[in-house]
Write a protein that holds these residues in place. Structure first.
Motif, PDB file in Angstrom:
ATOM      1  N   PHE A  38       0.833  -1.205   0.000  1.00  0.00           N
ATOM      2  CA  PHE A  38       0.000   0.000   0.000  1.00  0.00           C
ATOM      3  C   PHE A  38       0.870   1.258   0.000  1.00  0.00           C
ATOM      4  O   PHE A  38       0.590   2.226  -0.723  1.00  0.00           O
ATOM      5  N   SER A  39       1.941   1.247   0.782  1.00  0.00           N
ATOM      6  CA  SER A  39       2.812   2.425   0.872  1.00  0.00           C
ATOM      7  C   SER A  39       3.480   2.714  -0.465  1.00  0.00           C
ATOM      8  O   SER A  39       3.554   3.862  -0.900  1.00  0.00           O
ATOM      9  N   LEU A  42       0.932   4.117  -2.675  1.00  0.00           N
ATOM     10  CA  LEU A  42       0.575   5.472  -2.239  1.00  0.00           C
ATOM     11  C   LEU A  42       1.605   6.499  -2.713  1.00  0.00           C
ATOM     12  O   LEU A  42       1.257   7.542  -3.271  1.00  0.00           O
ATOM     13  N   ALA A  53      -5.342   2.113  -2.676  1.00  0.00           N
ATOM     14  CA  ALA A  53      -6.125   0.993  -2.133  1.00  0.00           C
ATOM     15  C   ALA A  53      -6.572   0.063  -3.255  1.00  0.00           C
ATOM     16  O   ALA A  53      -6.507  -1.164  -3.135  1.00  0.00           O
ATOM     17  N   THR A  56      -3.583  -1.944  -4.397  1.00  0.00           N
ATOM     18  CA  THR A  56      -3.241  -2.967  -3.404  1.00  0.00           C
ATOM     19  C   THR A  56      -4.188  -4.165  -3.529  1.00  0.00           C
ATOM     20  O   THR A  56      -3.766  -5.328  -3.520  1.00  0.00           O
ATOM     21  N   GLN A  57      -5.474  -3.851  -3.684  1.00  0.00           N
ATOM     22  CA  GLN A  57      -6.471  -4.913  -3.838  1.00  0.00           C
ATOM     23  C   GLN A  57      -6.192  -5.740  -5.104  1.00  0.00           C
ATOM     24  O   GLN A  57      -6.187  -6.966  -5.063  1.00  0.00           O
TER      25      GLN A  57
ATOM     26  N   PRO B  56       7.460   7.293   6.165  1.00  0.00           N
ATOM     27  CA  PRO B  56       6.822   6.259   6.983  1.00  0.00           C
ATOM     28  C   PRO B  56       6.111   5.193   6.138  1.00  0.00           C
ATOM     29  O   PRO B  56       5.645   5.473   5.039  1.00  0.00           O
ATOM     30  N   VAL B  57       6.054   3.961   6.669  1.00  0.00           N
ATOM     31  CA  VAL B  57       5.203   2.935   6.066  1.00  0.00           C
ATOM     32  C   VAL B  57       3.766   3.259   6.468  1.00  0.00           C
ATOM     33  O   VAL B  57       3.482   3.488   7.637  1.00  0.00           O
ATOM     34  N   THR B  58       2.880   3.331   5.487  1.00  0.00           N
ATOM     35  CA  THR B  58       1.487   3.684   5.761  1.00  0.00           C
ATOM     36  C   THR B  58       0.635   2.425   5.836  1.00  0.00           C
ATOM     37  O   THR B  58       0.744   1.550   4.972  1.00  0.00           O
ATOM     38  N   LYS B  59      -0.181   2.349   6.862  1.00  0.00           N
ATOM     39  CA  LYS B  59      -0.996   1.153   7.066  1.00  0.00           C
ATOM     40  C   LYS B  59      -2.086   1.053   5.989  1.00  0.00           C
ATOM     41  O   LYS B  59      -2.766   2.032   5.702  1.00  0.00           O
ATOM     42  N   ALA B  60      -2.226  -0.111   5.428  1.00  0.00           N
ATOM     43  CA  ALA B  60      -3.289  -0.326   4.433  1.00  0.00           C
ATOM     44  C   ALA B  60      -4.649  -0.282   5.127  1.00  0.00           C
ATOM     45  O   ALA B  60      -4.782  -0.717   6.264  1.00  0.00           O
ATOM     46  N   PRO B  61      -5.679   0.258   4.453  1.00  0.00           N
ATOM     47  CA  PRO B  61      -7.009   0.335   5.080  1.00  0.00           C
ATOM     48  C   PRO B  61      -7.539  -1.060   5.437  1.00  0.00           C
ATOM     49  O   PRO B  61      -7.328  -2.017   4.683  1.00  0.00           O
ATOM     50  N   LEU B  64      -9.761  -3.328   2.968  1.00  0.00           N
ATOM     51  CA  LEU B  64      -9.287  -4.001   1.754  1.00  0.00           C
ATOM     52  C   LEU B  64      -9.552  -5.500   1.760  1.00  0.00           C
ATOM     53  O   LEU B  64      -9.941  -6.080   0.759  1.00  0.00           O
ATOM     54  N   GLY B  67     -12.947  -6.897   0.700  1.00  0.00           N
ATOM     55  CA  GLY B  67     -13.127  -6.676  -0.739  1.00  0.00           C
ATOM     56  C   GLY B  67     -12.382  -7.717  -1.556  1.00  0.00           C
ATOM     57  O   GLY B  67     -12.890  -8.207  -2.564  1.00  0.00           O
ATOM     58  N   ILE B  68     -11.177  -8.047  -1.119  1.00  0.00           N
ATOM     59  CA  ILE B  68     -10.388  -9.060  -1.822  1.00  0.00           C
ATOM     60  C   ILE B  68     -11.090 -10.417  -1.746  1.00  0.00           C
ATOM     61  O   ILE B  68     -11.220 -11.133  -2.734  1.00  0.00           O
TER      62      ILE B  68
END
Lengths: 194, 376
Positions: A38-39, A42, A53, A56-57, B56-61, B64, B67-68
């Motif tokens: 994701f990063s 992004l 997002a 990533t999916q 920074p590493v950003t947290k995935a929502p 997700l 949905g996958i």
């Protein structure tokens, strides 16, 4: 390559289980890599969280679709990041988001050193770095993100980006020089001394 | 080499990262001492490297994952439909068996779709669980996710799992209520025993135990966890799966599977397998039983016990794998046309999956008619 605790759980058995359609194993892989994927998306997609997002999916759905074709010729992470870089570049093309010319504009809009009275604070510096990285040409940016987020070797980056090891070194060199130039006013900031 | 007059830009990243050989690094250093431009490039690289550490590493929502899963499920359903539409191309030989198989698959699909429809129509998003004491008429309480529940020597609890089923908690058990939402219901069994009855699409209900996770595949089962974290799964209807770090045991109705902390799930076997087989399997799974234990398992196996033998294929070494293969073939001939000894010994995932599908019928319908009218 540095391995996180979550990634350490993704061994050959987990990959085999994914090939058999095992959802728990897939969840293990997802948990290990989701934040980095994701990063990268992004920062590649100029901070567009919705697009990141989606990417990533798509990456993880493709992973399950194609896991049978992964034969272990390269590291699993390298294979995964090839999916990531392809998905990012596709998304960039589809969205027709900022071109290199616009990237240059973003570079020019970075705050002036004189206006950075409090820009030495860590979070603000991070924000500036994010914007500057986002403004780099995508091929340079991806090489740098794979190197610094995932600590891939130059060989692994070359596989992920489908280019030679020499091209990786060249892109890293150019990317770093552009980044250093765009944020030159931060030289001397605490923690950023060379 | 006349490095001082040939710039080293492309070597700077590897030089700064310490990835050059000592010889090349020395040459780059020599060049940098004389060349201000490359020295500047190296300084830029180090400065930019320091800048990147601030990224920074950003947290995935969290949204997700569901949905996958939904996307994968919709693809699976499409694949199922496509496989049914190609069913008429089967050859005549074995057509009765294949037709029966498709009939059962079709019926199962209809039931699954019905269950799914009911589930989707009746689910209600919630972050708390409905819990009741089964020995009294105290009514139903709502208990927040994250809470621990403990029964004493004389009490029992019933936990409603959304609208897809329930779990009965036996005396002297300790359970933690985990997440409960449309895509996942999860509890943790630290010790004691639970009985679960779930009517839902597979992989919606999970029970974490110290040694493995029980994954519901549409079934009824009992899971018992001892004080040492060891567990025993017994399935009474449908299928469940025991999983730990990519290791999986598929357990159908009538079968049991042991699990141990640090080792994960053992090999499943049917409850009516011989005592000798079960003891040898325990030695093989958890006490380094070796070829001696495998000899007993092979000798004691019936056609139904190919469930056990199929699971052993990836768990034994190459030499023993051939013996396991031969025993399965001797118990459930013929070998399906798209399954070869070579591929099985290589543990080709597709081949193992196809063979499992063929063998499943011996596991589900244990009484196979033989040519002389008996059963085996």
């Amino acid at each position: 390559m540095a391995v996180t605790a979550a990634e350490a759980e993704v061994g050959p058995e987990t990959i085999d289980a994914c090939r058999r359609g095992d959802r728990a194993a897939f969840r293990t892989v997802y948990n290990a890599y989701k934040d980095r994927v994701f990063s990268i998306a992004l920062y590649t997609l100029h901070g567009n969280a919705d697009l990141a997002a989606d990417v990533t999916q798509q990456v993880f759905i493709k992973l399950m679709d194609r896991i049978a074709s992964f034969r272990g010729d390269s590291e699993f992470s390298t294979w995964l990041y090839r999916l990531v870089t392809n998905a990012c570049l596709d998304a960039q093309r589809r969205s027709k988001s900022r071109s290199l010319a616009v990237d240059s504009n973003v570079l020019e809009t970075l705050p002036d050193p004189a206006s950075l009275e409090k820009a030495f604070a860590r979070t603000q510096t991070a924000e500036l770095v994010k914007r500057a990285v986002s403004a780099l040409p995508s091929k340079l940016r991806l090489a740098m993100l794979l190197r610094y987020f995932d600590e891939l070797s130059y060989e692994e980056i070359a596989v992920a980006l489908n280019c030679s090891r020499g091209t990786v070194a060249s892109r890293l060199n150019r990317g770093h020089r552009l980044l250093a130039k765009s944020l030159a006013h931060l030289r001397g900031t605490q923690g950023l001394e060379e | 080499m006349t490095m001082p007059w040939s710039h080293v830009d492309r070597m700077i990243p590897e030089y700064c990262d310490g990835r050059l050989s000592a010889e090349d690094a020395a040459r780059v250093e020599a060049h940098l001492e004389r060349c201000a431009a490359c020295r500047c490039a190296a300084d830029d690289f180090r400065f930019a490297s320091a800048l990147l550490t601030r990224l920074p590493v950003t947290k995935a929502p969290d949204s997700l994952w569901p949905g996958i899963l939904a996307e994968l499920d919709s693809r699976n359903k499409k694949t199922d439909r496509e496989s049914f539409s190609t069913g008429s191309s089967e050859k005549d030989s074995g057509s009765v068996f294949l037709s029966a198989r498709r009939l059962v698959l079709a019926a199962t699909t209809v039931v699954a779709i019905g269950v799914a429809a009911y589930w989707y129509s009746s689910r209600s998003p919630s972050e708390s669980w409905q819990v009741s004491a089964t020995a009294s008429n105290a009514g139903i309480d709502r208990v927040a996710a994250g809470r621990w529940l403990q029964t004493d020597a004389s009490s029992r609890l019933r936990i409603n799992v959304g609208s897809i089923g329930f779990v009965d908690v036996a005396p002297n058990s300790r359970v933690r209520l985990g997440t409960t939402r449309a895509s996942e219901h999860r509890i943790e069994l630290e010790r004691g025993e639970i009985s679960a009855q779930i009517s839902a699409p597979p992989r919606l209900f999970f029970v974490d135990t110290p040694a493995s996770t029980v994954v519901d595949l549409g079934c009824a089962y009992t899971m018992r966890v001892g004080d040492g974290g060891e567990g025993r799964l017994r399935v009474t209807l449908g299928w469940a799966s025991l999983e730990w770090r990519g290791r999986q045991a598929l357990v159908p109705a009538g079968a049991v599977c042991q699990t141990r902390q640090g080792a994960g799930p053992g090999t499943p076997c049917f409850e009516d397998a011989s005592v000798q087989l079960q003891q040898a399997l325990d030695a093989l799974d958890f006490r380094n039983g070796g070829s001696g234990a495998l000899d007993i398992v092979l000798a004691e196996s019936r056609s139904r016990d190919t469930l056990t033998l199929w699971h052993l294929l990836p768990r034994v070494d190459t030499a023993d794998r051939g013996r396991v293969f031969d025993r399965i073939v001797s118990l459930t001939p013929p070998l399906p046309p798209d399954v070869s000894r070579e591929k099985v010994l290589q543990l080709d995932p597709d081949t193992l999956e196809r063979w499992k599908e063929a063998l499943t019928w011996a596991w589900i319908w244990p009484l196979q008619p033989t040519l002389n009218g008996g059963v085996k």
